[in-house]
Design a protein around this motif. Structure first.
Motif, PDB file in Angstrom:
ATOM      1  N   TYR A   1       0.719  -1.352   0.008  1.00  0.00           N
ATOM      2  CA  TYR A   1      -0.111  -0.088  -0.086  1.00  0.00           C
ATOM      3  C   TYR A   1       1.041   1.318  -0.236  1.00  0.00           C
ATOM      4  CZ  TYR A   1      -3.919   3.498   0.800  1.00  0.00           C
ATOM      5  OH  TYR A   1      -4.781   4.687   1.455  1.00  0.00           O
ATOM      6  N   CYS A   2       0.796   1.669  -1.161  1.00  0.00           N
ATOM      7  CA  CYS A   2       1.618   3.720  -1.020  1.00  0.00           C
ATOM      8  C   CYS A   2       1.289   4.687  -0.634  1.00  0.00           C
ATOM      9  CB  CYS A   2       2.040   3.598  -2.715  1.00  0.00           C
ATOM     10  SG  CYS A   2       2.782   4.922  -2.615  1.00  0.00           S
ATOM     11  N   ARG A   3       1.868   5.171   0.507  1.00  0.00           N
ATOM     12  CA  ARG A   3       1.099   6.023   1.761  1.00  0.00           C
ATOM     13  C   ARG A   3       2.038   7.679   0.693  1.00  0.00           C
ATOM     14  NH1 ARG A   3       2.726   1.090   3.481  1.00  0.00           N
ATOM     15  NH2 ARG A   3       2.064   1.084   5.570  1.00  0.00           N
ATOM     16  N   SER A   4       2.039   7.392  -0.109  1.00  0.00           N
ATOM     17  CA  SER A   4       2.528   9.079  -1.423  1.00  0.00           C
ATOM     18  C   SER A   4       3.074   9.434  -0.505  1.00  0.00           C
ATOM     19  CB  SER A   4       1.364   9.282  -1.925  1.00  0.00           C
ATOM     20  OG  SER A   4      -0.083   8.537  -2.422  1.00  0.00           O
ATOM     21  N   CYS A   5       4.248   9.241   0.720  1.00  0.00           N
ATOM     22  CA  CYS A   5       5.028  10.034   0.937  1.00  0.00           C
ATOM     23  C   CYS A   5       6.148  10.491  -0.569  1.00  0.00           C
ATOM     24  CB  CYS A   5       6.054   9.260   2.139  1.00  0.00           C
ATOM     25  SG  CYS A   5       6.946   7.659   0.912  1.00  0.00           S
ATOM     26  N   GLY A   6       6.112  10.498  -1.149  1.00  0.00           N
ATOM     27  CA  GLY A   6       6.924  10.595  -2.606  1.00  0.00           C
ATOM     28  C   GLY A   6       8.300  10.979  -2.777  1.00  0.00           C
ATOM     29  N   ARG A   7       9.191   9.723  -1.527  1.00  0.00           N
ATOM     30  CA  ARG A   7      10.263   9.606  -1.368  1.00  0.00           C
ATOM     31  C   ARG A   7      11.248   9.006  -2.633  1.00  0.00           C
ATOM     32  NH1 ARG A   7      10.098   8.023   5.480  1.00  0.00           N
ATOM     33  NH2 ARG A   7       9.094   9.981   5.762  1.00  0.00           N
ATOM     34  N   CYS A   8      10.580   7.979  -2.863  1.00  0.00           N
ATOM     35  CA  CYS A   8      10.511   7.280  -4.423  1.00  0.00           C
ATOM     36  C   CYS A   8      10.635   8.681  -5.684  1.00  0.00           C
ATOM     37  CB  CYS A   8       9.249   6.089  -4.816  1.00  0.00           C
ATOM     38  SG  CYS A   8       8.092   6.436  -5.176  1.00  0.00           S
ATOM     39  N   GLU A   9      10.031   9.853  -5.339  1.00  0.00           N
ATOM     40  CA  GLU A   9       9.957  10.171  -6.546  1.00  0.00           C
ATOM     41  C   GLU A   9      11.494  11.009  -6.658  1.00  0.00           C
ATOM     42  OE1 GLU A   9       6.565  12.068  -7.631  1.00  0.00           O
ATOM     43  OE2 GLU A   9       4.980  10.259  -7.510  1.00  0.00           O
TER      44      GLU A   9
ATOM     45  N   ALA B   1      14.577   3.198  -1.782  1.00  0.00           N
ATOM     46  CA  ALA B   1      14.205   4.889  -0.850  1.00  0.00           C
ATOM     47  C   ALA B   1      12.508   4.656  -0.111  1.00  0.00           C
ATOM     48  CB  ALA B   1      14.241   5.940  -1.530  1.00  0.00           C
ATOM     49  N   CYS B   2      11.937   3.445  -0.719  1.00  0.00           N
ATOM     50  CA  CYS B   2      10.267   2.957  -0.459  1.00  0.00           C
ATOM     51  C   CYS B   2      10.938   3.071   1.575  1.00  0.00           C
ATOM     52  CB  CYS B   2       9.863   2.664  -0.663  1.00  0.00           C
ATOM     53  SG  CYS B   2       8.608   2.225  -0.009  1.00  0.00           S
ATOM     54  N   PRO B   3       9.975   3.557   2.266  1.00  0.00           N
ATOM     55  CA  PRO B   3      10.369   3.342   3.930  1.00  0.00           C
ATOM     56  C   PRO B   3       9.254   1.749   3.791  1.00  0.00           C
ATOM     57  CG  PRO B   3       9.272   5.720   3.437  1.00  0.00           C
ATOM     58  CD  PRO B   3       9.539   4.852   2.279  1.00  0.00           C
TER      59      PRO B   3
ATOM     60  N   PRO C   1       7.068  -3.474  -3.734  1.00  0.00           N
ATOM     61  CA  PRO C   1       7.710  -3.677  -4.538  1.00  0.00           C
ATOM     62  C   PRO C   1       7.470  -3.496  -5.750  1.00  0.00           C
ATOM     63  CG  PRO C   1       6.149  -5.531  -4.706  1.00  0.00           C
ATOM     64  CD  PRO C   1       6.423  -4.559  -3.180  1.00  0.00           C
ATOM     65  N   ILE C   2       8.256  -1.702  -5.977  1.00  0.00           N
ATOM     66  CA  ILE C   2       7.433  -0.729  -6.849  1.00  0.00           C
ATOM     67  C   ILE C   2       7.696  -1.092  -8.386  1.00  0.00           C
ATOM     68  CG2 ILE C   2       8.429   1.632  -7.799  1.00  0.00           C
ATOM     69  CD1 ILE C   2       9.300   2.135  -4.675  1.00  0.00           C
ATOM     70  N   VAL C   3       8.876  -1.360  -9.060  1.00  0.00           N
ATOM     71  CA  VAL C   3       9.426  -2.239 -10.162  1.00  0.00           C
ATOM     72  C   VAL C   3       8.251  -2.735 -10.142  1.00  0.00           C
ATOM     73  CG1 VAL C   3      10.009  -2.893 -11.789  1.00  0.00           C
ATOM     74  CG2 VAL C   3      11.294  -0.992 -10.260  1.00  0.00           C
TER      75      VAL C   3
HETATM   76  S1  SF4 Z   1       8.665   5.641  -0.869  1.00  0.00           S
HETATM   77 FE1  SF4 Z   1       6.727   5.632  -2.981  1.00  0.00          FE
HETATM   78  S2  SF4 Z   1       6.607   3.983  -3.439  1.00  0.00           S
HETATM   79 FE2  SF4 Z   1       7.007   3.980  -1.255  1.00  0.00          FE
HETATM   80  S3  SF4 Z   1       5.254   4.491  -0.346  1.00  0.00           S
HETATM   81 FE3  SF4 Z   1       6.433   6.747  -0.644  1.00  0.00          FE
HETATM   82  S4  SF4 Z   1       5.127   7.125  -2.003  1.00  0.00           S
HETATM   83 FE4  SF4 Z   1       4.943   5.212  -1.769  1.00  0.00          FE
END
Ligand code: SF4
Ligand code: SF4
Length: 410
Positions: free
Chosen positions: A330-338, A391-393, A397-399
């Motif tokens: 479940y993505c929390r939209s934290c944006g760290r990956c971006e 980077a995702c806390p 499995p983003i890819v």
């Molecule tokens: S790092 Fe990216 S994929 Fe992981 S929770 Fe945050 S926004 Fe979602």
């Protein structure tokens, strides 16, 4: 002590009966008693902040706006009769007015303007663009005034709030003309950080964060800050992806549902009550797509007995424990990956649209929104470097999720 306890028990039984009567009535309605629509609307109960009459909607003060709004808010519903039914049940706040076909003049005509409040989404920070969008939506709605102008997830960084002043000039201009009264903000990306900055700016009267059992600690801090600054909070995405998103661990879900049955709650209701129980939260806005969910979700705003029972720590722990076990993607939209992605892939937005598609079944909207992402930033342009996964806390499995999202949304 004993007689107090008996009195309390009698009250509890009475409330229980009121709730059952409501559910029975709701089922009758759903089965086709459409003839009642509208006939009760003019008899909507008076709005009293903190009202807790069993079987009737509860209202809470919406921060410094001083408005009293229903603890369950509605909007984005497909059919006009759904709005009529929600109004009949005491909902008095409509979300995203002027942005969708409903609710429009056919719903608002004849209703006392003091009996409801509403907001309109604005998708641009540019002064002229915001005014044009607002005027268009106002015309669509058939109303003379929309209470809240809502900046809709437009900020990418807290600095953007001061950088783009056009939206505030647009608001001032429309407010002077009596076309709106308050400024609110919804935010899907870097929610805690950006909404905290919005509150601290003093420019916004209300916030609409995504907030649910998956929310990280900083989101609780945000709700606490809003409460301290007397800023109203309507929580979105409280169902965390909708019913189908919660099917992944069916055995565990079955056990949790059995637990909530003791409190006569569905899992969805338990999730909504979970949010309403957090100090600082004014209301929740579940995405309602059919009459069954409408009746269930709105019933959450009734009956203080089940709300107070749910406050028991054991129930809260059950839900949070369940969430912990189904939350691995479940993505929390934290944006760290971006922030580490060399391709600027819009990961959080893509996962949100995937949820609209597979969680809420809102397939057309999900695909339309995905098409609106600039082509260079959609999932197809991911080069699988996996910097984002490091980077995702939450170890998503983003890819593989991006590939899956593209296959259903493209
Ligand atoms: S790092 Fe990216 S994929 Fe992981 S929770 Fe945050 S926004 Fe979602
Ligand atoms: S794997 Fe894709 S989304 Fe993740 S950082 Fe690399 S390019 Fe960006």
């Amino acid at each position: 002590m004993k007689s107090n306890s008996n009195t309390h028990q009698k009250k509890v039984v009475k409330k229980e009966i009121d709730r059952r009567q409501f559910i029975k009535k709701a089922c009758l309605y759903t089965a086709g008693a459409v003839g009642t629509i509208g006939s009760l609307a003019s008899g909507q109960q008076p709005v009293v902040s903190g009202s807790s009459v069993p079987g009737k909607m509860m209202y809470r003060r919406f921060g410094r706006t001083g408005l009293n709004i229903s603890v369950v808010v509605a909007g984005e519903m497909d059919f006009l009769p759904m709005y009529e039914r929600a109004y009949e049940l005491g909902v008095n706040y409509w979300h995203k007015v002027g942005n969708f076909e409903h609710p429009g003049p056919e719903f608002f005509n004849g209703k006392d303007r003091d009996s409801f409040h509403c907001d309109m989404v604005i998708d641009t920070l540019d002064k002229e663009g915001a005014i044009a969008q607002f005027e268009w939506g106002l015309k669509q709605s058939g109303l003379e005034m929309i209470d809240f102008m809502k900046v809709h997830s437009l900020y990418r960084d807290p600095k953007d709030i001061k950088k783009y002043s056009g939206i505030f000039k647009a608001f001032d201009s429309l407010k002077k003309k009596g076309k709106t009264r308050f400024l609110s903000v919804a935010q899907h990306y870097k929610t805690a950080e950006i909404l905290a900055a919005c509150i601290e700016s003093g420019l916004f009267d209300a916030i609409q964060p995504n907030f649910n059992v998956f929310s990280p600690p900083e989101m609780f801090d945000l709700i606490g800050l809003a409460e301290k600054q007397d800023v109203g909070v309507i929580c979105k995405k409280v169902l965390a992806g909708g019913d189908r998103n919660w099917q992944r661990n069916s055995e565990r879900r079955r056990r949790v549902e059995q637990e909530f049955q003791k409190s006569q709650l569905t899992l969805g209701q338990a999730l909504l009550k979970w949010a309403l129980d957090i100090p600082g939260v004014t209301a929740v806005v579940p995405l309602i797509t059919n009459f069954k969910h409408l009746e269930e979700d709105i019933a959450v705003g009734f009956d203080t007995k089940t709300l107070s029972r749910f406050e028991a720590q054991s129930n809260r722990s059950t839900l949070e424990d369940f969430a912990e076990n189904v939350s691995s993607d479940y993505c929390r939209s934290c944006g760290r990956c971006e922030s580490v992605c060399p391709q600027n892939i819009a990961v959080a937005d893509i996962f949100r649209y995937e949820l609209y598609f597979s969680g809420y079944g809102n397939t057309k909207r999900a695909r339309r929104l995905y098409r609106e992402i600039p082509v260079d930033h959609n999932a197809l342009h991911c080069d699988s470097c996996r910097d984002c996964e490091a980077a995702c806390p939450h170890q998503l499995p983003i890819v593989s999720k991006l590939h899956q999202a593209h296959s259903i949304l493209a």
